[in-house]
Write an enzyme that holds these catalytic residues in place. Structure first.
Site, PDB file in Angstrom:
ATOM      1  CB  CYS A   4      -0.923  -0.024   1.206  1.00 21.16           C
ATOM      2  SG  CYS A   4      -1.904  -1.547   1.358  1.00 21.16           S
ATOM      3  CB  ALA A   5       3.484   1.854  -2.461  1.00 27.46           C
ATOM      4  CB  ALA A   6      -0.056   6.174  -2.545  1.00 27.88           C
ATOM      5  N   PRO A   7       2.177   7.769  -0.696  1.00 28.67           N
ATOM      6  CG  PRO A   7       2.983   9.858   0.003  1.00 28.67           C
ATOM      7  CD  PRO A   7       2.292   8.605   0.515  1.00 28.67           C
ATOM      8  N   GLY A   8       4.664   7.069  -1.621  1.00 30.63           N
ATOM      9  CA  GLY A   8       5.958   6.556  -2.051  1.00 30.63           C
ATOM     10  C   GLY A   8       7.123   6.878  -1.150  1.00 30.63           C
ATOM     11  N   GLY A   9       6.884   7.465   0.009  1.00 28.57           N
ATOM     12  CA  GLY A   9       7.981   7.792   0.916  1.00 28.57           C
ATOM     13  C   GLY A   9       8.716   6.556   1.389  1.00 28.57           C
ATOM     14  CE  LYS A  10       5.453   4.069   6.296  1.00 25.10           C
ATOM     15  NZ  LYS A  10       4.592   5.192   5.867  1.00 25.10           N
ATOM     16  CG  ASP A  63       2.389   2.128   6.135  1.00 27.20           C
ATOM     17  OD1 ASP A  63       2.423   2.026   7.368  1.00 27.20           O
ATOM     18  OD2 ASP A  63       2.162   3.200   5.553  1.00 27.20           O
ATOM     19  CB  CYS A  80      -0.169   6.238  10.783  1.00 28.14           C
ATOM     20  SG  CYS A  80      -1.522   6.402   9.596  1.00 28.14           S
TER      21      CYS A  80
END
Length: 339
Positions: A120-126, A201, A251
């Site tokens: 669940c990648a957006a916005p791509g920070g991790k 995440d 979070c």
């Protein structure tokens, strides 16, 4: 000009409210309940003071269009919170993240040459942090079910010059193939046991996010995330290779979305075991989910409520481990290995 006598006798004479102009000193408030209408000249609802600043535009420029405003409207000169802005600062070198989000990447421990999935990648920070830790060597697959968000991941990867990232528009629940004979494919759905490491995440109620002036969701909405998280987790276990690592994070602060999910996972998937986390700068897991003391010590929960003393925050190297736990968003991390 109104006389004292006229104004006290409730006549129609009044002093007009001044109109905000560029260069005016203004106070900024947050509308806690979201009830202030666009362009209103008065507001008596619930509000919270966030600081003082100088207007960069006239009032007419703010409200003359039906479209959302863009650019800088108020330059904050006396903010309530002493947090600097990093907008536009070294955009091809830096990606701003909360501390727990950075910790997640290190806990996952990706290595050069591995095949890693961010579900669940957006916005791509991790995603971009994982790719950086791998030295841009290997493959990082990023999945996001909303196309516009998936495209943002690609833009961030391009901006940071990380070409090992492959992003796909996909509902991660359906990211594993139902065909046991399916061989390797570049995009989803993937065969079982396709990845060395997986980060989930998970979508969550977000109750750990800060600053957050208001929260309008119902109890039913908050409770709706646990079933979704379990579907995603089941897919993650199927996609993870034997000997691989799965990191689950949220979070939020609820027991149901964190420790209870760990308890459920250990009972549902005997192939999983909890692993120590490095670094471990948060608190241990909370009581109430049937986990042992040792299991709770292996979890990592960031708890900003522990620091709500009313004292003004001051940086101290000696207090860094304590501040790392308390001066963050609320966050939860669990690390599993698959036998």
């Amino acid at each position: 000009m109104c006389s004292r006598q006229a104004s006290s006798a409730h006549t129609s004479c009044f002093l007009p409210r001044p109109v905000m102009k560029a260069g005016d000193v203004v106070s900024v408030f947050s509308d806690v309940e979201g009830k202030c209408t666009r362009g209103a000249t008065e507001f008596n609802g619930k509000k919270v003071f966030v600081g003082n600043g100088v207007s960069e535009v006239n009032r007419s420029e703010l409200f003359s269009s039906d479209k959302p405003g863009r650019g800088l409207a108020i330059r904050m000169t006396e903010p309530l919170y002493q947090s600097p802005s990093f907008d536009g600062v070294l955009t091809d070198e830096l990606f701003l993240q909360n501390l727990p989000s950075v910790v997640v990447g290190y806990v996952l421990g990706p290595r050069p040459g591995e095949r890693v999935l961010d579900m669940c990648a957006a916005p791509g920070g991790k995603t971009t942090h994982i790719a950086s830790l791998m030295g841009n060597q290997g493959v990082v697959v990023a999945l996001e079910k909303v196309r516009s968000k998936m495209e943002k991941i690609l833009r961030n990867a391009q901006m940071l010059k990380l070409d090992c990232i492959k992003a796909y528009c996909c509902n991660s629940i359906h990211a594993v193939s139902s065909d046991p004979a399916q061989e390797y494919t570049e995009g989803p759905p993937f065969p079982e046991e396709s990845f060395d490491r997986i980060l989930l995440d998970a979508p969550c109620s977000g109750l750990g996010q800060r600053p957050n002036m208001s929260y309008s969701w119902s109890l039913k909405e908050v409770c709706s995330y646990q079933p979704l998280q379990r579907k995603l987790f089941t897919t993650a276990v199927r996609l993870l290779k034997s000997g691989g690592v799965l990191v689950y994070s949220t979070c939020t602060v609820t027991l149901a979305e964190n420790e209870e999910q760990v308890s459920w996972a250990l009972k549902t998937f005997p192939c999983l075991t909890l692993q120590p986390q490095v670094p471990h700068v948060g608190s241990e897991g909370m009581l109430g989910a049937g986990l042992s003391c040792e299991q709770r010590r292996l979890l990592q929960r960031f708890r900003p409520e522990l620091g709500w003393t009313g004292e003004r925050f001051t940086f101290s190297l000696e207090k860094l481990p304590q501040d790392a736990n308390q001066d963050t968003i609320g966050f939860f991390i669990a690390k599993f290995s698959k036998r």
